[in-house]
Design an enzyme around this catalytic site. Structure first.
Site, PDB file in Angstrom:
ATOM      1  N   LYS A  79       0.800  -1.236   0.000  1.00  0.00           N
ATOM      2  CA  LYS A  79       0.000   0.000   0.000  1.00  0.00           C
ATOM      3  C   LYS A  79       0.835   1.290   0.000  1.00  0.00           C
ATOM      4  O   LYS A  79       0.373   2.311  -0.492  1.00  0.00           O
ATOM      5  CB  LYS A  79      -0.947   0.022   1.210  1.00  0.00           C
ATOM      6  CG  LYS A  79      -2.095  -0.970   1.095  1.00  0.00           C
ATOM      7  CD  LYS A  79      -3.074  -0.796   2.240  1.00  0.00           C
ATOM      8  CE  LYS A  79      -4.143  -1.876   2.208  1.00  0.00           C
ATOM      9  NZ  LYS A  79      -5.196  -1.646   3.192  1.00  0.00           N
ATOM     10  N   ASP A 115     -10.047   2.949   2.125  1.00  0.00           N
ATOM     11  CA  ASP A 115     -10.207   2.244   3.408  1.00  0.00           C
ATOM     12  C   ASP A 115     -10.912   3.126   4.449  1.00  0.00           C
ATOM     13  O   ASP A 115     -11.871   2.702   5.096  1.00  0.00           O
ATOM     14  CB  ASP A 115      -8.843   1.824   3.969  1.00  0.00           C
ATOM     15  CG  ASP A 115      -8.232   0.669   3.196  1.00  0.00           C
ATOM     16  OD1 ASP A 115      -8.982  -0.148   2.636  1.00  0.00           O
ATOM     17  OD2 ASP A 115      -6.990   0.583   3.172  1.00  0.00           O
TER      18      ASP A 115
END
Ligand code: ATR
Length: 290
Positions: A79, A115
């Site tokens: 990420k 997220d």
């Protein structure tokens, strides 16, 4: 939900290729969830798991362009690292310092982070429609906490208290984003008073995750009765923290909603249409029963 980006994808360009890059990737529920969503939307396409080791990440990103993928999700451990291979980083993802969604717009790659916004959307929909003015305690100060705390600051909470085993990380994060909301960073030892006055308690640590399902991230006596308690963990769906909190009359919120909604936002970036959230949730739930 409105997509924050208009898709330039047209069906004339063929089947929509999507996927998720991670290491490991074998246990991912994302393909089941997204393929169910594509089917429900009547979009021809496929979402595939892609096992990409760290040393292969750059080539894998180039392959998105070569193979004409519309987009991918990226998960642990990519990420942060993936950001250097992209053309643009969305402002929110840049602040969080992590990307979980990449969109390929005619050869230009843009990174987003869904997220945090996915989490807050599910928290509001499932247990806490109004976060304005609320006292929120976040346990943990890692990557997941950063995304969530950043998204929470947009909700005008009364205070966000960040509690972390390594207190310095909590204090630094509270300082970094102190201009966005009223925030404090605390050690675990200092946290009891903040937890006692919490309206919303959120666990972002891995404490209680399978296989350590009996563990609690804080002493259970600290949890006030009747508050909202949320746990990012979705395996198990009901953690020990949520069991204990439910027995204290708390409203509980598990990690499944975050998982589904981060996927929903990603799908909306890729397709430009509203994601079938209920279908996605059901597909993941069914896969747990297999
Ligand atoms: P993620 O992306 O899932 O947030 P991470 O960035 O590695 O993963 O962060 C994990 C978080 O869980 C951290 O806040 C970590 O605390 P430290 O900063 O002190 O490492 C917390 N955490 C993990 N295991 C823990 C444990 N056994 N007890 C308390 N906190 C724990």
């Amino acid at each position: 939900m409105k997509s924050t980006q208009q898709s330039e994808f047209t069906m004339a360009s063929g089947a929509m290729l999507l996927g998720v890059m991670g290491d490991p990737i074998i246990h991912t529920k994302s393909p089941i969830m997204h393929n169910a969503a594509l089917k429900a939307l009547g979009i021809e396409g496929n979402y595939v798991p892609l096992h990409i080791k760290p040393e292969g990440l750059e080539k894998a990103i180039q392959a998105i362009l070569t193979l004409g993928f519309r987009g991918v999700n990226v998960t642990i451990p990519h990420k942060v690292e993936v950001m250097k291979y992209l053309d643009h980083i969305d402002e929110g993802a840049a602040k969080v310092g992590a990307v979980n969604t990449i969109v390929n717009n005619n050869g230009v790659l843009t990174g987003y982070n869904t997220d945090g916004i996915g989490y807050v959307r599910s928290l509001k929909e499932e247990v806490c429609p109004e976060l304005r003015g609320k006292n929120i305690v976040v346990l943990g100060a890692g990557g997941a906490a950063r995304g969530i705390i950043h998204a929470l600051t947009a909700e005008q909470p009364g205070q966000i208290s960040i509690v972390n085993r390594t207190a310095s990380k909590a204090i630094e994060l509270a300082q970094e984003w102190g201009s966005l909301a009223n925030m404090q960073g605390l050690s675990e030892a200092e946290a009891q008073a903040a937890v006692n006055s919490a309206d919303v308690l959120i666990n972002t640590t891995s404490v209680g995750m399978h296989p350590n399902v009996g563990e609690l991230p804080l002493p259970k006596e600290w949890i006030p009765e009747g508050i909202v308690v949320s746990d990012l963990i979705y395996n198990p769906l009901m953690t020990e923290l949520l069991h204990v909190s439910a027995r204290k009359g708390c409203s509980t919120h598990g990690g499944l909603g975050m998982f589904v909604n981060q996927g929903a936002y990603a799908l909306e970036y890729w397709t430009g249409v509203d994601a079938p959230v209920a279908v996605m949730r059901e597909a993941v739930l069914q896969s747990f029963k297999l």
